[in-house]
Design an enzyme around this catalytic site. Sequence first.
Site, PDB file in Angstrom:
ATOM      1  N   GLU A 149      27.978 107.541  28.434  1.00 17.19           N
ATOM      2  CA  GLU A 149      27.439 106.086  27.431  1.00 17.19           C
ATOM      3  C   GLU A 149      26.122 106.729  27.898  1.00 17.19           C
ATOM      4  O   GLU A 149      25.642 106.033  26.884  1.00 17.19           O
ATOM      5  CB  GLU A 149      28.095 105.054  27.694  1.00 17.19           C
ATOM      6  CG  GLU A 149      27.919 104.322  28.447  1.00 17.19           C
ATOM      7  CD  GLU A 149      29.649 104.727  29.248  1.00 17.19           C
ATOM      8  OE1 GLU A 149      29.501 103.636  30.377  1.00 17.19           O
ATOM      9  OE2 GLU A 149      30.419 105.646  29.467  1.00 17.19           O
ATOM     10  N   HIS A 208      29.808 108.768  33.032  1.00 19.72           N
ATOM     11  CA  HIS A 208      30.086 108.112  32.499  1.00 19.72           C
ATOM     12  C   HIS A 208      29.106 108.354  30.822  1.00 19.72           C
ATOM     13  O   HIS A 208      27.838 108.263  31.247  1.00 19.72           O
ATOM     14  CB  HIS A 208      28.761 106.368  32.741  1.00 19.72           C
ATOM     15  CG  HIS A 208      29.707 105.561  33.182  1.00 19.72           C
ATOM     16  ND1 HIS A 208      30.514 104.561  33.021  1.00 19.72           N
ATOM     17  CD2 HIS A 208      30.695 105.986  34.922  1.00 19.72           C
ATOM     18  CE1 HIS A 208      31.311 104.156  34.400  1.00 19.72           C
ATOM     19  NE2 HIS A 208      31.266 104.746  34.990  1.00 19.72           N
ATOM     20  N   CYS A 211      35.837 105.924  34.031  1.00 17.07           N
ATOM     21  CA  CYS A 211      35.980 105.471  35.087  1.00 17.07           C
ATOM     22  C   CYS A 211      36.837 105.069  35.592  1.00 17.07           C
ATOM     23  O   CYS A 211      38.730 106.006  35.754  1.00 17.07           O
ATOM     24  CB  CYS A 211      34.874 105.187  35.326  1.00 17.07           C
ATOM     25  SG  CYS A 211      34.474 104.939  37.370  1.00 17.07           S
TER      26      CYS A 211
END
Length: 510
Positions: free
Chosen positions: A169, A167, A79
């Site tokens: 994660e 993202h 990002c």
Amino acid sequence: MQEKILILDFGSQYTQLIARRVRELNVYCEIHPYNKIPDLGSDIKGFIFSGSPHSVREEQAPDVDFKAIQERFPLLGVCYGAQMIAQKSGGNVMPSKIREYGRANLNFVKHEDPLLAAVSPDSQVWMSHGDTISEVPENFEIIASTESVRVAAFHVKGTRTYGIQFHPEVTHSVDGKHLLYNFLVNICGCSQNWTPDSFIDSTIASLKQTIGTSDKVILGLSGGVDSTVAAVLLHKAIGANLHCIFVDNGLLRRNEFEEVLESYQHMGLNVKGVDAKQKFYDALSGLSDPEKKRKAIGKVFVDVFDEASHSIEDAKWLGQGTIYPDVIESVSVKGPSATIKSHHNVGGLPDYMKLKVVEPLNTLFKDEVRRVGKTLGIDPKLLGRHPFPGPGLAIRILGEVTPEKVAILQEADAIYINNLKTSGWYDKVWQAGVIFLPVQSVGVMGDERTYENVVCLRAVESVDGMTADWSHLPYELLAKTSNEIINQVKGVNRVVYDISSKPPATIEWE
């Protein structure tokens, strides 16, 4: 030498989640503020740049000279990290015409690229950004796109540098963990050898080398998971030279002092109980500010341990159960002013105290500590205990702490925890407790009007305490607990339930 991945934190709320995902892949990693990069040794296998609440277009945007990193190591920008790499390489970042927050689907994936190998062609990803990379330099290759984001992922040709706008994660990015695997294993060459067994072996060896054969260590036990696992690791390293002290600070749960001492009797640990209740009450007298209460408690803990150390000949070390979230929350990317809250066991010791600090768990998250404890053979009942704050009930009593308030809170808390256990909910929640509110309310008991205290029940579900959702306890359980507290705890006439998640709230109220 333990190989590692360095994660540079630019302030994203997801930074610690990146670390969690990397470690789930059995790769050791550390988080460092972007402006405090450690020495780059041969143990480093790669870098990840986190997201950020800032825009790369801001005049004072967080910045790092990544060229030196790029030349030596694989690099993944996430990002903000990706946008910074693109802009500093000659690309252009602009405000998004269509802001993309939440779920999106890739509609182009270059599967030949090692970062995206075996990622689904229409893989769902999680976006959270107000800017977008509008132009990339000539040596940048776009390797993934969504319908509204052309540069969802890129590779810098001739390097091992990558950027992704989404993202990986978060669980909403369905192939996110696989993408991280590709980066860590296929691109960085990590061997995935970081396991509880390897941690135990390397930590014990390190403790033996650091402490020596004759130095003695004093360690404060709390009855919680962290201090217990730290004690067992130290005991395996130095044996009888470990002296454990369990302090009754007057801020423990009901009967906890006696119960904890008893639980350690059969573990082979050298444990001494110290009654210091009055010292803590005196230090807390007149204090209402939560930071002042924490610091007052920390100072008394240090004083108690300093006094105890004088009775132990050759005591040169203070062992602590500090874990990684404590360290991270006490070190901000913007400096101490942005610290969420101080931790009484983070930050070193005063000059007059001659003990050096040893923290065998300060690289682990809570669930990792439990896995290490299980491997060490520690009683599951101890490992399954809910986290309990170092300052104890002092930060669950909003406002000034008095022995009378502590007694009320202990009784209410004992009822709550007992009901959670008997109903089977104790092991389903991450952490639970009662908060004593600085509020009194009108009530009626019998035919009499009352004006008494309000307490709040708190229960959350979490993996490591970094994020948490409030637990949806059954109404029947809440009703039973409320009824028993109001009927049995003198001084309480109202019970409420906290339905806040973290973020934006924290688990504890102070």
